[in-house]
Design a protein around this motif. Structure first.
Motif, PDB file in Angstrom:
ATOM      1  N   LEU A 186       0.833  -1.199   0.000  1.00 27.29           N
ATOM      2  CA  LEU A 186       0.000   0.000   0.000  1.00 27.29           C
ATOM      3  C   LEU A 186       0.869   1.251   0.000  1.00 27.29           C
ATOM      4  N   SER A 187       1.948   1.228   0.774  1.00 26.69           N
ATOM      5  CA  SER A 187       2.866   2.366   0.802  1.00 26.69           C
ATOM      6  C   SER A 187       3.459   2.622  -0.576  1.00 26.69           C
ATOM      7  N   GLU A 188       3.889   1.548  -1.229  1.00 23.10           N
ATOM      8  CA  GLU A 188       4.473   1.704  -2.564  1.00 23.10           C
ATOM      9  C   GLU A 188       3.448   2.232  -3.553  1.00 23.10           C
ATOM     10  N   GLY A 189       2.222   1.700  -3.488  1.00 28.18           N
ATOM     11  CA  GLY A 189       1.184   2.147  -4.416  1.00 28.18           C
ATOM     12  C   GLY A 189       0.830   3.609  -4.236  1.00 28.18           C
ATOM     13  N   LEU A 190       0.633   4.031  -2.989  1.00 24.73           N
ATOM     14  CA  LEU A 190       0.226   5.417  -2.743  1.00 24.73           C
ATOM     15  C   LEU A 190       1.370   6.386  -3.018  1.00 24.73           C
ATOM     16  N   ASN A 191       2.594   5.988  -2.686  1.00 22.59           N
ATOM     17  CA  ASN A 191       3.739   6.837  -3.008  1.00 22.59           C
ATOM     18  C   ASN A 191       3.885   6.984  -4.521  1.00 22.59           C
ATOM     19  N   LEU A 198      -1.047  12.036  -9.314  1.00 21.65           N
ATOM     20  CA  LEU A 198      -2.461  11.751  -9.097  1.00 21.65           C
ATOM     21  C   LEU A 198      -2.919  12.277  -7.738  1.00 21.65           C
ATOM     22  N   ASP A 199      -4.231  12.487  -7.612  1.00 18.18           N
ATOM     23  CA  ASP A 199      -4.847  12.806  -6.335  1.00 18.18           C
ATOM     24  C   ASP A 199      -4.959  11.492  -5.561  1.00 18.18           C
ATOM     25  N   GLY A 200      -4.099  11.325  -4.559  1.00 17.74           N
ATOM     26  CA  GLY A 200      -4.044  10.070  -3.837  1.00 17.74           C
ATOM     27  C   GLY A 200      -5.361   9.702  -3.179  1.00 17.74           C
ATOM     28  N   HIS A 201      -6.067  10.685  -2.652  1.00 20.51           N
ATOM     29  CA  HIS A 201      -7.347  10.404  -1.997  1.00 20.51           C
ATOM     30  C   HIS A 201      -8.366   9.888  -3.007  1.00 20.51           C
ATOM     31  N   ALA A 202      -8.339  10.447  -4.203  1.00 20.46           N
ATOM     32  CA  ALA A 202      -9.235   9.962  -5.248  1.00 20.46           C
ATOM     33  C   ALA A 202      -8.875   8.542  -5.652  1.00 20.46           C
TER      34      ALA A 202
END
Length: 292
Positions: A186-191, A198-202
């Protein structure tokens, strides 16, 4: 209603014992820092005991939730330990995340004293303890479990006997293996999402509805994106748990390469001063590697 003792009033034990009292059980508590036990007794109407043995004396069910194997041995078989006072046919329920070896060791000792021992580590974190919705995975005898389960239900949404002594701890190890790999991914994906603009929250809002969705994504994804880690399950605690996993993996000959790697990543986070940060702080390590 049962006469209970609760040993260890940390961030998990304090609310767990509170739920027992709220359900009408008679609860006596012990904590290494006596002031916390006295505060609990004042808040919940129970009794504070000066030693684990004093807390356990006369209890039908004795619960414990302490730090590690050594802490557990101290409050059970150490000086003034609970095992010297637990009554015949009583049930000792240990919620500490500890080794399967210590669970089997204490189950054998309990049997010699004429009472029952259930290893019952929990998942759900501080919020789960406070809200009374923990998941409890147990090892021990069926009859003792059947007696304890309705009492455990005071702070659990799910409770299951997984096998003989040690099986609860082994199941908790599986839980931590899965979390470690998931949080790193998850850390790798969001980073990656943020580095790509990209808008990470979106991104979380969209992919959490599909096959990539998880509890960690929904509950930790937004705070990871906002760089907030001053809550939750501490990195120091996770490294303790992963150390138990790696020891057991060597004992049984199981390969856990991702877990071993993530354990080292958590050591990096500790070296950054993040020992008390939530485990989702793995993303902060990636940001540092990327020069942020």
């Amino acid at each position: 209603m049962a006469k209970c003792a609760f040993i260890g009033l940390g961030v998990m034990g304090y609310p767990m014992a509170g739920h027992l009292a709220a359900k009408g059980h008679e609860v006596t508590v012990y904590n290494r820092t006596a002031a916390k036990a006295e505060a609990w007794a004042k808040e919940h109407g129970g009794t504070a005991a000066p030693t684990p043995a004093a807390a356990a004396d006369g209890a039908e069910f004795v619960f414990a939730c302490v730090g590690n194997d050594d802490d557990l041995r101290s409050v059970t078989t150490g000086q003034d330990g609970a095992f010297a006072a637990v009554g015949t046919d009583a049930v000792f329920v240990d919620h500490t995340t500890a080794s399967a070896d210590v669970a089997r060791e204490l189950a054998a000792a309990a049997g010699e004293h004429g009472f029952h021992f259930i290893d019952a580590p929990v998942s759900g974190g501080q919020a789960g303890a406070e809200n009374g919705v923990l998941t409890v995975m147990c090892g021990g005898g069926q009859a003792a479990y059947d007696r304890a389960e309705p009492v455990i239900a005071a702070f659990a949404k799910s409770c299951r006997l997984m096998g003989d002594s040690g099986a609860g701890q082994i199941t908790k190890m599986v839980n931590q293996i899965c979390i470690a790999g998931l949080v790193q991914a998850l850390s790798e994906g969001l980073n990656f999402a943020q580095k790509a603009g990209l808008d990470g929250h979106a991104v979380v809002d969209v992919i959490s509805k599909g096959a990539a969705g998880s509890w960690q994504m929904e509950n930790r994804g937004p705070t990871m994106l906002d760089d907030k880690f001053d809550f939750g399950f501490a990195v120091d605690w996770m490294r303790k748990d992963l150390g138990i996993v790696l020891d057991e993996a060597r004992n049984i000959g199981a390969s856990v390469p991702i877990t071993a790697t993530v354990d080292q990543f958590y050591q990096d986070v500790q070296n950054m001063g993040g020992g008390r940060w939530d485990t989702s702080s793995l993303i902060r390590r990636l940001r540092r590697l990327d020069g942020e």
